[in-house]
Design a protein around this motif. Sequence first.
Motif, PDB file in Angstrom:
ATOM      1  N   LYS A  12       0.837  -1.202   0.000  1.00 46.57           N
ATOM      2  CA  LYS A  12       0.000   0.000   0.000  1.00 46.57           C
ATOM      3  C   LYS A  12       0.877   1.259   0.000  1.00 46.57           C
ATOM      4  O   LYS A  12       0.588   2.220  -0.716  1.00 46.57           O
ATOM      5  CB  LYS A  12      -0.938   0.001   1.208  1.00 46.57           C
ATOM      6  N   LEU A  13       1.943   1.253   0.800  1.00 38.78           N
ATOM      7  CA  LEU A  13       2.854   2.401   0.831  1.00 38.78           C
ATOM      8  C   LEU A  13       3.546   2.573  -0.524  1.00 38.78           C
ATOM      9  O   LEU A  13       3.676   3.696  -1.021  1.00 38.78           O
ATOM     10  CB  LEU A  13       3.885   2.243   1.950  1.00 38.78           C
ATOM     11  N   LYS A  14       3.978   1.466  -1.129  1.00 39.11           N
ATOM     12  CA  LYS A  14       4.632   1.529  -2.440  1.00 39.11           C
ATOM     13  C   LYS A  14       3.682   2.065  -3.506  1.00 39.11           C
ATOM     14  O   LYS A  14       4.114   2.710  -4.453  1.00 39.11           O
ATOM     15  CB  LYS A  14       5.141   0.143  -2.849  1.00 39.11           C
ATOM     16  N   ASN A  15       2.388   1.791  -3.346  1.00 32.87           N
ATOM     17  CA  ASN A  15       1.382   2.268  -4.289  1.00 32.87           C
ATOM     18  C   ASN A  15       1.008   3.727  -4.047  1.00 32.87           C
ATOM     19  O   ASN A  15       0.129   4.254  -4.720  1.00 32.87           O
ATOM     20  CB  ASN A  15       0.119   1.398  -4.220  1.00 32.87           C
ATOM     21  N   GLY A  16       1.643   4.339  -3.047  1.00 37.59           N
ATOM     22  CA  GLY A  16       1.405   5.752  -2.781  1.00 37.59           C
ATOM     23  C   GLY A  16       0.218   6.045  -1.882  1.00 37.59           C
ATOM     24  O   GLY A  16      -0.187   7.201  -1.754  1.00 37.59           O
ATOM     25  N   GLU A  17      -0.356   5.011  -1.267  1.00 42.88           N
ATOM     26  CA  GLU A  17      -1.487   5.247  -0.369  1.00 42.88           C
ATOM     27  C   GLU A  17      -1.011   5.966   0.891  1.00 42.88           C
ATOM     28  O   GLU A  17       0.064   5.673   1.410  1.00 42.88           O
ATOM     29  CB  GLU A  17      -2.145   3.917   0.017  1.00 42.88           C
ATOM     30  N   GLN A  18      -1.821   6.904   1.355  1.00 45.12           N
ATOM     31  CA  GLN A  18      -1.533   7.610   2.596  1.00 45.12           C
ATOM     32  C   GLN A  18      -2.099   6.770   3.744  1.00 45.12           C
ATOM     33  O   GLN A  18      -3.320   6.642   3.853  1.00 45.12           O
ATOM     34  CB  GLN A  18      -2.168   8.999   2.582  1.00 45.12           C
ATOM     35  N   LEU A  19      -1.235   6.205   4.547  1.00 43.72           N
ATOM     36  CA  LEU A  19      -1.661   5.356   5.651  1.00 43.72           C
ATOM     37  C   LEU A  19      -1.388   6.038   6.983  1.00 43.72           C
ATOM     38  O   LEU A  19      -0.359   6.687   7.150  1.00 43.72           O
ATOM     39  CB  LEU A  19      -0.920   4.014   5.618  1.00 43.72           C
ATOM     40  N   ASN A  20      -2.314   5.865   7.918  1.00 43.74           N
ATOM     41  CA  ASN A  20      -2.113   6.334   9.288  1.00 43.74           C
ATOM     42  C   ASN A  20      -1.621   5.133  10.088  1.00 43.74           C
ATOM     43  O   ASN A  20      -2.408   4.254  10.429  1.00 43.74           O
ATOM     44  CB  ASN A  20      -3.424   6.851   9.875  1.00 43.74           C
ATOM     45  N   ILE A  21      -0.326   5.104  10.343  1.00 44.70           N
ATOM     46  CA  ILE A  21       0.285   3.974  11.050  1.00 44.70           C
ATOM     47  C   ILE A  21       0.679   4.434  12.443  1.00 44.70           C
ATOM     48  O   ILE A  21       1.350   5.452  12.609  1.00 44.70           O
ATOM     49  CB  ILE A  21       1.518   3.447  10.289  1.00 44.70           C
ATOM     50  N   LYS A  56     -12.805   9.328  12.155  1.00 43.62           N
ATOM     51  CA  LYS A  56     -13.122   9.265  10.726  1.00 43.62           C
ATOM     52  C   LYS A  56     -11.961   8.682   9.917  1.00 43.62           C
ATOM     53  O   LYS A  56     -12.115   8.376   8.739  1.00 43.62           O
ATOM     54  CB  LYS A  56     -13.456  10.655  10.199  1.00 43.62           C
ATOM     55  N   GLN A  57     -10.807   8.546  10.545  1.00 49.65           N
ATOM     56  CA  GLN A  57      -9.619   8.015   9.871  1.00 49.65           C
ATOM     57  C   GLN A  57      -9.474   6.516  10.139  1.00 49.65           C
ATOM     58  O   GLN A  57      -9.969   6.002  11.140  1.00 49.65           O
ATOM     59  CB  GLN A  57      -8.359   8.731  10.384  1.00 49.65           C
ATOM     60  N   LYS A  58      -8.747   5.847   9.247  1.00 45.24           N
ATOM     61  CA  LYS A  58      -8.396   4.439   9.447  1.00 45.24           C
ATOM     62  C   LYS A  58      -6.959   4.391   9.950  1.00 45.24           C
ATOM     63  O   LYS A  58      -6.111   5.167   9.495  1.00 45.24           O
ATOM     64  CB  LYS A  58      -8.496   3.663   8.134  1.00 45.24           C
ATOM     65  N   GLY A  80     -14.733   2.564  19.072  1.00 46.19           N
ATOM     66  CA  GLY A  80     -15.289   2.989  17.795  1.00 46.19           C
ATOM     67  C   GLY A  80     -14.295   3.425  16.742  1.00 46.19           C
ATOM     68  O   GLY A  80     -14.691   3.989  15.718  1.00 46.19           O
ATOM     69  N   PHE A  81     -13.009   3.167  16.945  1.00 47.79           N
ATOM     70  CA  PHE A  81     -12.009   3.526  15.943  1.00 47.79           C
ATOM     71  C   PHE A  81     -11.919   2.437  14.878  1.00 47.79           C
ATOM     72  O   PHE A  81     -12.124   1.258  15.157  1.00 47.79           O
ATOM     73  CB  PHE A  81     -10.631   3.729  16.594  1.00 47.79           C
ATOM     74  N   ASP A  82     -11.596   2.846  13.649  1.00 46.91           N
ATOM     75  CA  ASP A  82     -11.409   1.926  12.535  1.00 46.91           C
ATOM     76  C   ASP A  82      -9.925   1.553  12.503  1.00 46.91           C
ATOM     77  O   ASP A  82      -9.102   2.296  11.961  1.00 46.91           O
ATOM     78  CB  ASP A  82     -11.839   2.597  11.226  1.00 46.91           C
ATOM     79  N   VAL A  83      -9.593   0.430  13.113  1.00 42.59           N
ATOM     80  CA  VAL A  83      -8.199   0.037  13.281  1.00 42.59           C
ATOM     81  C   VAL A  83      -7.952  -1.367  12.730  1.00 42.59           C
ATOM     82  O   VAL A  83      -8.833  -2.216  12.742  1.00 42.59           O
ATOM     83  CB  VAL A  83      -7.770   0.098  14.763  1.00 42.59           C
ATOM     84  N   THR A  84      -6.725  -1.571  12.255  1.00 47.52           N
ATOM     85  CA  THR A  84      -6.299  -2.854  11.707  1.00 47.52           C
ATOM     86  C   THR A  84      -4.961  -3.205  12.325  1.00 47.52           C
ATOM     87  O   THR A  84      -4.058  -2.364  12.390  1.00 47.52           O
ATOM     88  CB  THR A  84      -6.147  -2.757  10.172  1.00 47.52           C
ATOM     89  N   ASN A  85      -4.814  -4.439  12.769  1.00 49.18           N
ATOM     90  CA  ASN A  85      -3.552  -4.908  13.335  1.00 49.18           C
ATOM     91  C   ASN A  85      -2.647  -5.411  12.214  1.00 49.18           C
ATOM     92  O   ASN A  85      -3.086  -6.153  11.338  1.00 49.18           O
ATOM     93  CB  ASN A  85      -3.818  -6.044  14.332  1.00 49.18           C
ATOM     94  N   MET A  86      -1.363  -5.000  12.236  1.00 49.20           N
ATOM     95  CA  MET A  86      -0.392  -5.531  11.290  1.00 49.20           C
ATOM     96  C   MET A  86       0.210  -6.798  11.882  1.00 49.20           C
ATOM     97  O   MET A  86       1.000  -6.748  12.818  1.00 49.20           O
ATOM     98  CB  MET A  86       0.715  -4.522  10.961  1.00 49.20           C
TER      99      MET A  86
END
Length: 98
Positions: A12-21, A56-58, A80-86
């Motif tokens: 996702k980072l290589k594809n230029g996506e803006q991620l909130n990590i 509102k952010q992921k 209520g946060f939209d979170v994903t575990n790596m």
Amino acid sequence: MKRMTANEVEQKLKNGEQLNIIDVREVAEIATGKIPTAVNIPLGLVESKMPDLDKKQKYIIVCRSGGRSAQATLFLESYGFDVTNMDGGMIAWEGGVE
């Protein structure tokens, strides 16, 4: 709990996506390197930093091996946060670090 592999995050980072990590490791652990753009919020400070996060952010949550980030993911999800575990944490990370 939503999950994502380290390779998926890297792609996702290589594809230029803006991620909130969010990296929940301790400051001393961050000194060994973190994913570029990741923000360090040690696990013990996650609750007190919640007002700084936008529901509102992921967010993708990262730690060394995936255990602490899973705890943080479940905790933030319960508020209520939209979170994903790596999965696998920084041990599984093969991308660049800063």
